[in-house]
Design a protein around this motif. Structure first.
Motif, PDB file in Angstrom:
ATOM      1  N   UNK A 281       0.840  -1.210   0.000  1.00  0.00           N
ATOM      2  CA  UNK A 281       0.000   0.000   0.000  1.00  0.00           C
ATOM      3  C   UNK A 281       0.868   1.251   0.000  1.00  0.00           C
ATOM      4  N   UNK A 282       2.038   1.177   0.652  1.00  0.00           N
ATOM      5  CA  UNK A 282       2.933   2.327   0.715  1.00  0.00           C
ATOM      6  C   UNK A 282       3.451   2.697  -0.675  1.00  0.00           C
ATOM      7  N   UNK A 283       3.829   1.709  -1.457  1.00  0.00           N
ATOM      8  CA  UNK A 283       4.309   2.007  -2.815  1.00  0.00           C
ATOM      9  C   UNK A 283       3.175   2.589  -3.667  1.00  0.00           C
ATOM     10  N   UNK A 284       2.006   1.996  -3.586  1.00  0.00           N
ATOM     11  CA  UNK A 284       0.878   2.500  -4.384  1.00  0.00           C
ATOM     12  C   UNK A 284       0.550   3.937  -4.007  1.00  0.00           C
ATOM     13  N   UNK A 285       0.640   4.240  -2.722  1.00  0.00           N
ATOM     14  CA  UNK A 285       0.399   5.615  -2.273  1.00  0.00           C
ATOM     15  C   UNK A 285       1.488   6.542  -2.786  1.00  0.00           C
ATOM     16  N   UNK A 286       2.711   6.059  -2.837  1.00  0.00           N
ATOM     17  CA  UNK A 286       3.810   6.860  -3.368  1.00  0.00           C
ATOM     18  C   UNK A 286       3.559   7.199  -4.840  1.00  0.00           C
TER      19      UNK A 286
ATOM     20  N   UNK B 224      19.033   7.128   7.033  1.00  0.00           N
ATOM     21  CA  UNK B 224      17.867   6.919   6.182  1.00  0.00           C
ATOM     22  C   UNK B 224      18.196   7.048   4.690  1.00  0.00           C
ATOM     23  N   UNK B 225      19.406   7.504   4.386  1.00  0.00           N
ATOM     24  CA  UNK B 225      19.890   7.562   2.994  1.00  0.00           C
ATOM     25  C   UNK B 225      18.960   8.378   2.097  1.00  0.00           C
ATOM     26  N   UNK B 226      18.697   9.595   2.500  1.00  0.00           N
ATOM     27  CA  UNK B 226      17.806  10.472   1.741  1.00  0.00           C
ATOM     28  C   UNK B 226      18.551  11.453   0.835  1.00  0.00           C
ATOM     29  N   UNK B 227      19.830  11.689   1.105  1.00  0.00           N
ATOM     30  CA  UNK B 227      20.588  12.675   0.330  1.00  0.00           C
ATOM     31  C   UNK B 227      21.790  11.985  -0.308  1.00  0.00           C
ATOM     32  N   UNK B 228      21.746  11.878  -1.624  1.00  0.00           N
ATOM     33  CA  UNK B 228      22.835  11.245  -2.373  1.00  0.00           C
ATOM     34  C   UNK B 228      23.974  12.251  -2.539  1.00  0.00           C
ATOM     35  N   UNK B 229      25.134  11.928  -1.978  1.00  0.00           N
ATOM     36  CA  UNK B 229      26.276  12.835  -1.979  1.00  0.00           C
ATOM     37  C   UNK B 229      27.265  12.542  -3.096  1.00  0.00           C
ATOM     38  N   UNK B 230      26.876  11.730  -4.066  1.00  0.00           N
ATOM     39  CA  UNK B 230      27.821  11.259  -5.067  1.00  0.00           C
ATOM     40  C   UNK B 230      28.460  12.388  -5.874  1.00  0.00           C
TER      41      UNK B 230
ATOM     42  N   UNK C  96      13.483   5.191  -6.703  1.00  0.00           N
ATOM     43  CA  UNK C  96      13.088   3.812  -6.411  1.00  0.00           C
ATOM     44  C   UNK C  96      12.965   2.999  -7.691  1.00  0.00           C
ATOM     45  N   UNK C  97      12.318   3.549  -8.694  1.00  0.00           N
ATOM     46  CA  UNK C  97      12.042   2.819  -9.932  1.00  0.00           C
ATOM     47  C   UNK C  97      13.260   2.678 -10.839  1.00  0.00           C
ATOM     48  N   UNK C  98      14.077   3.733 -10.922  1.00  0.00           N
ATOM     49  CA  UNK C  98      15.138   3.745 -11.937  1.00  0.00           C
ATOM     50  C   UNK C  98      16.544   3.869 -11.387  1.00  0.00           C
ATOM     51  N   UNK C  99      16.670   4.273 -10.136  1.00  0.00           N
ATOM     52  CA  UNK C  99      17.952   4.444  -9.498  1.00  0.00           C
ATOM     53  C   UNK C  99      18.860   5.393 -10.283  1.00  0.00           C
ATOM     54  N   UNK C 100      20.091   5.534  -9.853  1.00  0.00           N
ATOM     55  CA  UNK C 100      21.149   6.233 -10.582  1.00  0.00           C
ATOM     56  C   UNK C 100      22.373   5.323 -10.536  1.00  0.00           C
ATOM     57  N   UNK C 101      23.351   5.619 -11.353  1.00  0.00           N
ATOM     58  CA  UNK C 101      24.494   4.718 -11.473  1.00  0.00           C
ATOM     59  C   UNK C 101      25.243   4.547 -10.161  1.00  0.00           C
ATOM     60  N   UNK C 102      25.471   5.632  -9.454  1.00  0.00           N
ATOM     61  CA  UNK C 102      26.220   5.571  -8.198  1.00  0.00           C
ATOM     62  C   UNK C 102      25.498   6.361  -7.109  1.00  0.00           C
TER      63      UNK C 102
ATOM     64  N   UNK D 150       8.023  13.607  -3.456  1.00  0.00           N
ATOM     65  CA  UNK D 150       7.695  12.182  -3.538  1.00  0.00           C
ATOM     66  C   UNK D 150       7.936  11.671  -4.951  1.00  0.00           C
ATOM     67  N   UNK D 151       7.727  12.499  -5.943  1.00  0.00           N
ATOM     68  CA  UNK D 151       8.030  12.104  -7.323  1.00  0.00           C
ATOM     69  C   UNK D 151       9.512  11.793  -7.484  1.00  0.00           C
ATOM     70  N   UNK D 152      10.359  12.575  -6.828  1.00  0.00           N
ATOM     71  CA  UNK D 152      11.799  12.326  -6.901  1.00  0.00           C
ATOM     72  C   UNK D 152      12.155  11.009  -6.222  1.00  0.00           C
ATOM     73  N   UNK D 153      11.500  10.717  -5.109  1.00  0.00           N
ATOM     74  CA  UNK D 153      11.752   9.443  -4.425  1.00  0.00           C
ATOM     75  C   UNK D 153      11.285   8.266  -5.282  1.00  0.00           C
ATOM     76  N   UNK D 154      10.145   8.413  -5.917  1.00  0.00           N
ATOM     77  CA  UNK D 154       9.628   7.356  -6.786  1.00  0.00           C
ATOM     78  C   UNK D 154      10.568   7.121  -7.969  1.00  0.00           C
ATOM     79  N   UNK D 155      11.071   8.201  -8.532  1.00  0.00           N
ATOM     80  CA  UNK D 155      12.012   8.081  -9.654  1.00  0.00           C
ATOM     81  C   UNK D 155      13.257   7.318  -9.219  1.00  0.00           C
TER      82      UNK D 155
END
Length: 465
Positions: free
Chosen positions: A352-357, A390-396, A374-380, A367-372
């Motif tokens: 239900x959490x994913x569907x709500x996202x 919680x790994x919310x800010x990618x410092x790459x 989750x679905x597609x990731x980034x290379x690093x 939330x759109x950025x989080x969904x993106x």
């Protein structure tokens, strides 16, 4: 189950785990313990073989019918132990049925125990101890509690009631999720299931106490991965792999003690348990981990400052290879499948959490950025897990972190190459899209072959020597 769902590991809500918390007061607790992948069958096969998935042949939920190595079941039997299991039987060995001395999924009348019934776990434990005693052997019992795996606690009509339930308005929201009524409801069911898992643990320990053998029994408690919700299960993020590892070894471990220094992982379980059983592995040179038994005795170990993480495929046999290196300070992830088009396949998309996202992403950019992601990731990816687990800010791409990125990338490449992981070559040439595309073309072919085989008639497993 996420480590921080337990009181002793800092749950923000009281009473999720009174029995497990009580056990912690008698045991040694590890602050920096991790499993190596966030899904159960590959994770458990890493644990009980001492080998990473690309070597043990269980990269997802496909069986390895002809393993060339022993697992804990074999090793315990070789050491003279009675080896029994309750729950997660197909996921705990390379193939099923396996040569356990006994499987305790049924009662004395042959009726299958319900995997959410707390009392049945005590009965299975007592049965195992009695059978071992009848054969005049020490016991090695692997008791796998189903909760809080889905299906979660379903409410007042659920026949298997926890001793305490939690409401949507009182549950903490993990920092990697978002606050919404449906998310809270799902989390309430999850935390109520954590409490039911605690009830199961209470019954197991009660059976051990009643047997009179508690003072002579080594007990190890852990979780096989994080909560079965987005950004936890089937991932390599901090809360995917952080496990509440606790060990009670009468006469050896110190009660209510904490190891907050050393990093240990599931790859170390087999060599550690072999030392506890005073038994040698037939081919110790193949093992990827090393024993942390000295830590149980209160000693220290060098080179306990990072863990290598590995993910390959999900239950649907879709391959999305990911590798990671985790230190006490940082988590670096490499996702060679990520090209902006491929979509990550995982069981948590059924929550239900994913569907709500998905619904909220249409109107909310965060939330759109989080969904993106989750679905597609980034290379690093790079995260500061010491300060922001919680790994919310990618410092790459942070200029200040480039030395850290390069150091972790090189360390991961070296570790993968040392164990002949094919991702090492791709990581070494990480900016080269052509190399990544060629690698993923081979992965896609493995998916196609595997999914075709899944529809073929089963073959008989080879006999284990």
């Amino acid at each position: 189950m996420s480590a921080d769902s337990l009181g002793v590991y800092g749950c923000e809500m009281a009473d999720t785990s009174p029995s497990i918390d009580a056990f912690a007061k008698t045991a040694l607790r590890f602050e920096h313990a991790h499993v190596l992948v966030g899904n159960c069958m590959p994770g458990r096969n890493i644990m009980w073989s001492g080998l990473y998935s690309h070597v043990n042949g269980v990269e997802g939920f496909r069986e390895n019918k002809s393993p060339s190595y022993p697992v804990l079941c074999d090793l315990a039997k070789q050491a003279g132990y009675f080896a029994g299991i309750r729950g997660k039987v197909p996921h705990s060995t390379p193939y099923t049925p396996y040569a356990w001395d006994a499987v305790f999924d049924n009662d004395a009348n042959g009726e299958k125990h319900h995997n959410k019934d707390a009392a049945s776990y005590g009965k299975s434990t007592a049965d195992g101890i009695r059978m071992a005693e009848k054969e005049n052997k020490p016991f090695c019992l692997m008791v796998n509690i189903s909760d809080p795996h889905k299906p979660f606690y379903s409410g007042p009509r659920d026949p298997h009631q926890p001793t305490r339930t939690f409401s949507a308005d009182e549950v903490p929201i993990p920092g990697f999720l978002f606050d919404a009524p449906l998310v809270r409801e799902e989390l309430a069911s999850y935390y109520s299931s954590v409490r039911r898992a605690d009830d199961c643990f209470r019954e197991i320990m009660s059976a051990l106490d009643q047997s009179g053998k508690a003072d002579n029994t080594f007990v190890m408690f852990l979780s096989d991965h994080g909560m079965p919700l987005p950004f936890a299960k089937t991932q390599l993020y901090f809360h995917s792999t952080h496990t509440p590892l606790m060990v009670r070894w009468p006469g050896v471990t110190r009660a209510n003690s904490v190891d907050s220094t050393h990093m240990v992982s599931a790859i170390d379980f087999v060599p550690t348990l072999l030392q506890v059983m005073q038994h040698e592995h037939p081919t110790p040179e193949i093992l990827h981990g090393r024993s942390f038994a000295p830590l149980l005795r209160g000693k220290s170990q060098s080179d306990r400052d990072f863990v290598i993480l590995q993910y390959n495929e999900n239950a649907g046999r879709n391959r999305h290879p990911m590798r990671g290196i985790l230190t006490r300070d940082h988590l670096y992830l490499f996702n060679p499948w990520s090209d902006g088009k491929r979509k990550f396949a995982t069981a948590t998309t059924g929550t239900a959490t994913y569907r709500q996202m998905v619904r909220r992403a249409k109107k909310e950019s965060a939330i759109a950025a989080r969904l993106e992601l989750f679905d597609h990731r980034v290379l690093e990816e790079l995260y500061d897990v010491q300060n922001a687990p919680d790994c919310m800010v990618n410092l790459i791409d942070s200029p200040a972190m480039q030395n850290t990125v390069e150091s972790l990338r090189n360390q991961l490449t070296t570790s993968l190459a040392r164990m002949d992981d094919s991702v090492a070559v791709v990581l070494q040439s990480h900016p080269d899209a052509a190399i990544r595309d060629a690698f993923m073309a081979k992965e896609d072919e493995l998916t196609r072959v595997s999914q075709r085989k899944r529809k073929s008639p089963p073959t008989k497993p080879a006999k284990q020597k």
